[in-house]
Design a protein around this motif. Structure first.
Motif, mmCIF file in Angstrom:
data_model
loop_
_atom_site.group_PDB
_atom_site.id
_atom_site.type_symbol
_atom_site.label_atom_id
_atom_site.label_comp_id
_atom_site.label_asym_id
_atom_site.label_seq_id
_atom_site.Cartn_x
_atom_site.Cartn_y
_atom_site.Cartn_z
ATOM 1 N N ILE A 24 0.861 -1.191 0.000
ATOM 2 C CA ILE A 24 0.000 0.000 0.000
ATOM 3 C C ILE A 24 0.892 1.234 0.000
ATOM 4 N N ILE A 25 0.586 2.189 -0.848
ATOM 5 C CA ILE A 25 1.374 3.434 -0.872
ATOM 6 C C ILE A 25 0.583 4.504 -0.119
ATOM 7 N N GLY A 26 1.093 4.917 1.035
ATOM 8 C CA GLY A 26 0.467 5.999 1.786
ATOM 9 C C GLY A 26 -0.174 5.536 3.084
ATOM 10 N N ALA A 27 0.081 6.280 4.162
ATOM 11 C CA ALA A 27 -0.464 5.925 5.485
ATOM 12 C C ALA A 27 -1.365 7.030 6.017
ATOM 13 N N GLY A 28 -2.227 7.540 5.139
ATOM 14 C CA GLY A 28 -3.257 8.477 5.588
ATOM 15 C C GLY A 28 -4.516 7.708 5.938
ATOM 16 N N PHE A 29 -5.641 8.401 5.878
ATOM 17 C CA PHE A 29 -6.928 7.781 6.212
ATOM 18 C C PHE A 29 -7.123 6.444 5.501
ATOM 19 N N SER A 30 -6.905 6.446 4.175
ATOM 20 C CA SER A 30 -7.233 5.241 3.408
ATOM 21 C C SER A 30 -6.194 4.142 3.585
ATOM 22 N N GLY A 31 -4.915 4.513 3.610
ATOM 23 C CA GLY A 31 -3.864 3.491 3.739
ATOM 24 C C GLY A 31 -3.948 2.742 5.052
ATOM 25 N N LEU A 32 -4.268 3.470 6.121
ATOM 26 C CA LEU A 32 -4.336 2.817 7.437
ATOM 27 C C LEU A 32 -5.458 1.779 7.468
ATOM 28 N N TYR A 33 -6.616 2.174 6.961
ATOM 29 C CA TYR A 33 -7.739 1.232 7.002
ATOM 30 C C TYR A 33 -7.501 0.065 6.044
ATOM 31 N N MET A 34 -6.872 0.355 4.909
ATOM 32 C CA MET A 34 -6.583 -0.725 3.952
ATOM 33 C C MET A 34 -5.671 -1.772 4.593
ATOM 34 N N LEU A 35 -4.671 -1.290 5.318
ATOM 35 C CA LEU A 35 -3.755 -2.208 6.010
ATOM 36 C C LEU A 35 -4.539 -3.065 7.009
ATOM 37 N N HIS A 36 -5.380 -2.410 7.771
ATOM 38 C CA HIS A 36 -6.169 -3.132 8.773
ATOM 39 C C HIS A 36 -7.034 -4.209 8.109
ATOM 40 N N ARG A 37 -7.698 -3.843 7.020
ATOM 41 C CA ARG A 37 -8.585 -4.809 6.334
ATOM 42 C C ARG A 37 -7.799 -6.002 5.784
ATOM 43 N N ALA A 88 -3.799 13.455 15.697
ATOM 44 C CA ALA A 88 -3.823 12.648 16.932
ATOM 45 C C ALA A 88 -4.797 11.478 16.782
ATOM 46 N N TYR A 89 -5.909 11.708 16.105
ATOM 47 C CA TYR A 89 -6.898 10.637 15.875
ATOM 48 C C TYR A 89 -6.271 9.509 15.042
ATOM 49 N N LEU A 90 -5.598 9.898 13.958
ATOM 50 C CA LEU A 90 -5.019 8.868 13.090
ATOM 51 C C LEU A 90 -3.874 8.135 13.801
#
Ligand code: NA7
Length: 544
Positions: A21-34, A99-101
């Motif tokens: 996954i390229i990027g650890a913003g909102f979408s990258g974090l959730y993609m990793l989790h999924r 802080a949330y992310l």
């Protein structure tokens, strides 16, 4: 399991993963989790920043705040997370979202699978092995079955204006999207800011409070709606928790991923008194609801739009004391909402301050940047600090910064040279097993919503691939062409072509203008994607 092996033709080892996954913003974090925690795939995220956050890692300029309300600018996939996290105010600040992310990253133990401080520079599809070979600027290599871009639409491609002499400026110069982490001191300084988009509109009132003098270099006046920011109280929180399921349900079926529908009426059918009352109520409520919760034809019919635009112009005249100055601040060259709507706090009132000067660079353009300031056709302004709030090479910029090569060595940069092409904003023909979270051609709106939807769609698609023992998946040229037609068709029904903005790439000099987003409703977009999946990924070529 992650393994490493030597790749032929190189002297670097590539780390094998199922998904990169390229990027650890909102979408990258959730993609990793999924992918990691639901599908059990070995997954790695490569992130250019030194921490999670994406847009909210980079955008640290004064006043940086989300224009969506916090209670819907967050993940909805975890009830526990929704209960645990409390936003302090109606619109979260940048530090609060960051802080949330960070909290999400820690809570779901995501950091251990993220490589920080590494930028993906190349991704090449190896056809023999059906794997993506991904390289970072530090020389690290990955071999991944699936490549997922979670690069957002803005943060990784700040746009610097082509101003003569910009490099000669001897004072401090910052782009708002690359703000120093240690902050910038304005006290006692003469500050100039170029750009009055949503970034400039947020930053200007805050900087004006500290600077000795602030010069705002304005090319295009803007429509804004007040935020009416306020702290979140216990009563609201109680209401929220009791109604969250319904709120998400509404947002998922709404026009832009917001928790309201438009009012179902045409502004043309309402009487002048009714319109005035409706606009005033929406104004008093504040925020994006003025556009997304208003008459259904504001963005579709110029006459309906003119009613809203004139209401907003009347508010500018009320807010700015000097009538001549107010005229200079009136947007007259584009319909309201045809550019990204702007939400403000004390923006127009800031021009009533003694230490703020509006410099009209539309009629008297900047001729050069000198070592000591900015020269326009009307004179020279001495500056200690020059801020570029000049926006981004939106949507495609983050992709153009990487050398991505698909089947037959085709480069994404070439394929998208005349504008991006994709199917649903999720997949692009010729690039097998590559998914783009809110890529070009995807939904525009309250971003966590479309991002979450994309992550779940991609994760389901990958699961389908694994269970059906499929090897490759990619959009067909025909489906892509159909989606592009659909995108254009929907955009043509709106007024967005009547404005130059990053919605169509018009903010990048020389760029072919075309809609970069699907501008239909989020509800309809979701249904389309869901129907595609239910039909066995119709429009995607799957090989076994
Ligand atoms: P925007 O919305 O693209 O705004 C950029 C601003 O900079 C806008 O006012 C531009 O004027 C101005 N600009 C850009 N280049 C120049 C030059 N060369 N000369 C004069 N003025 C210039 O970017 P933002 O950062 O405000 O917002 C981007 C998104 O980030 C935002 O929508 C949120 O989703 C988050 P113009 O209007 O083109 O005349």
């Amino acid at each position: 399991m992650t393994a490493t092996k030597e790749r032929p033709g190189t002297n670097r080892e590539a780390t094998d993963v199922d998904a990169l996954i390229i990027g650890a913003g909102f979408s990258g974090l959730y993609m990793l989790h999924r992918l990691r925690d639901h599908l059990g795939l070995s997954t790695r995220v490569v992130e250019a920043g030194d921490d999670v956050g994406g847009t909210w890692y980079w955008n640290r300029y004064p006043g940086a705040r989300c224009d969506s309300e916090g209670y819907v600018y967050c993940y909805s996939f975890s009830k526990e997370l929704l209960e645990e996290w409390q936003w302090q105010g109606r619109y979260p600040t940048q530090p609060e979202i960051l802080a949330y992310l960070q909290y999400v990253a820690d809570r779901f133990q995501l950091r251990r699978d993220i490589q920080f401080g590494a930028r993906v520079v190349r991704a090449v599809f190896n056809e023999l092995e059906s794997r993506w070979i991904v390289e970072t600027d530090g020389g690290d290599r990955y071999s991944a079955r699936f490549l997922i871009t979670a690069v957002g639409v803005l943060a990784s491609a700040p746009l610097y204006p082509d101003l003569p002499g910009l490099g000669s400026f001897a004072g401090e110069c910052y782009h708002t999207g690359r703000w120093p982490h240690e902050g910038v001191r304005f006290a006692g300084k003469r500050v100039g800011i170029l750009g009055t988009g949503s970034t400039g509109v947020q930053a200007i009132p805050v900087i004006a409070q500290e600077a000795k003098h602030l010069y705002v270099f304005q090319r295009s006046p803007q429509f804004t709606v007040p935020a009416h920011h306020r702290p979140v109280d216990a009563e609201f929180r109680e209401w929220l928790m009791a109604n969250y399921d319904d709120i998400w349900d509404t947002a998922r079926h709404s026009a832009g991923g917001f928790p309201w529908q438009h009012n179902g009426r045409s502004a043309l059918e309402a009487t002048p008194e009714e319109r005035e009352q409706t606009f005033q109520e929406l104004w008093d409520e504040g925020g994006f609801k003025f556009l997304f919760g208003s008459y259904h034809d504001i963005l579709l019919d110029r006459r309906a739009n003119d009613f809203a635009a004139e209401f907003l112009r009347s508010k500018i005249r009320e807010r700015v004391d000097d009538p001549e100055l107010a005229e200079l601040l009136l947007p007259v060259d584009h319909p309201f909402g045809a550019r990204r709507p702007i939400v403000d706090t004390n923006y127009f009132e800031t021009y009533n301050r003694e230490n703020v000067t509006l410099v009209d660079v539309r009629h008297f353009p900047i001729t050069e940047v000198t070592p000591t300031g900015i020269r326009t056709e009307r004179g020279h302004h001495e500056l200690d600090v020059f801020i570029l709030a000049t926006g981004y090479d939106a949507v495609t910029g983050p992709f153009m910064n990487m050398d991505i090569r698909g089947r037959d060595g085709v480069r994404l940069q070439e394929k998208w040279a005349d504008g991006p092409r994709s199917y649903l904003g999720l997949s692009t023909a010729g690039f097998p097993n590559m998914f783009t979270i809110v890529g070009p051609g995807a939904m525009f709106g309250n971003y966590p919503m479309p991002m979450e939807h994309h992550v779940e769609w991609i994760s389901d698609c990958i699961e389908h691939m694994l269970t059906s023992r499929a090897d490759r998946i990619e959009a067909t040229e025909a489906a892509e062409a159909r989606w592009m037609d659909q995108l254009n068709h929907v955009a043509e029904r709106t007024l967005i072509a009547l404005a130059d903005s990053w919605f169509t790439g018009a903010n990048v000099p020389g760029r072919t203008q075309r809609p970069l987003f699907y501008l239909g409703s989020f509800g309809r977009y979701r249904r389309t994607c869901d129907d595609v999946a239910a039909a066995g990924y119709e429009g995607m070529a799957i090989t076994h």
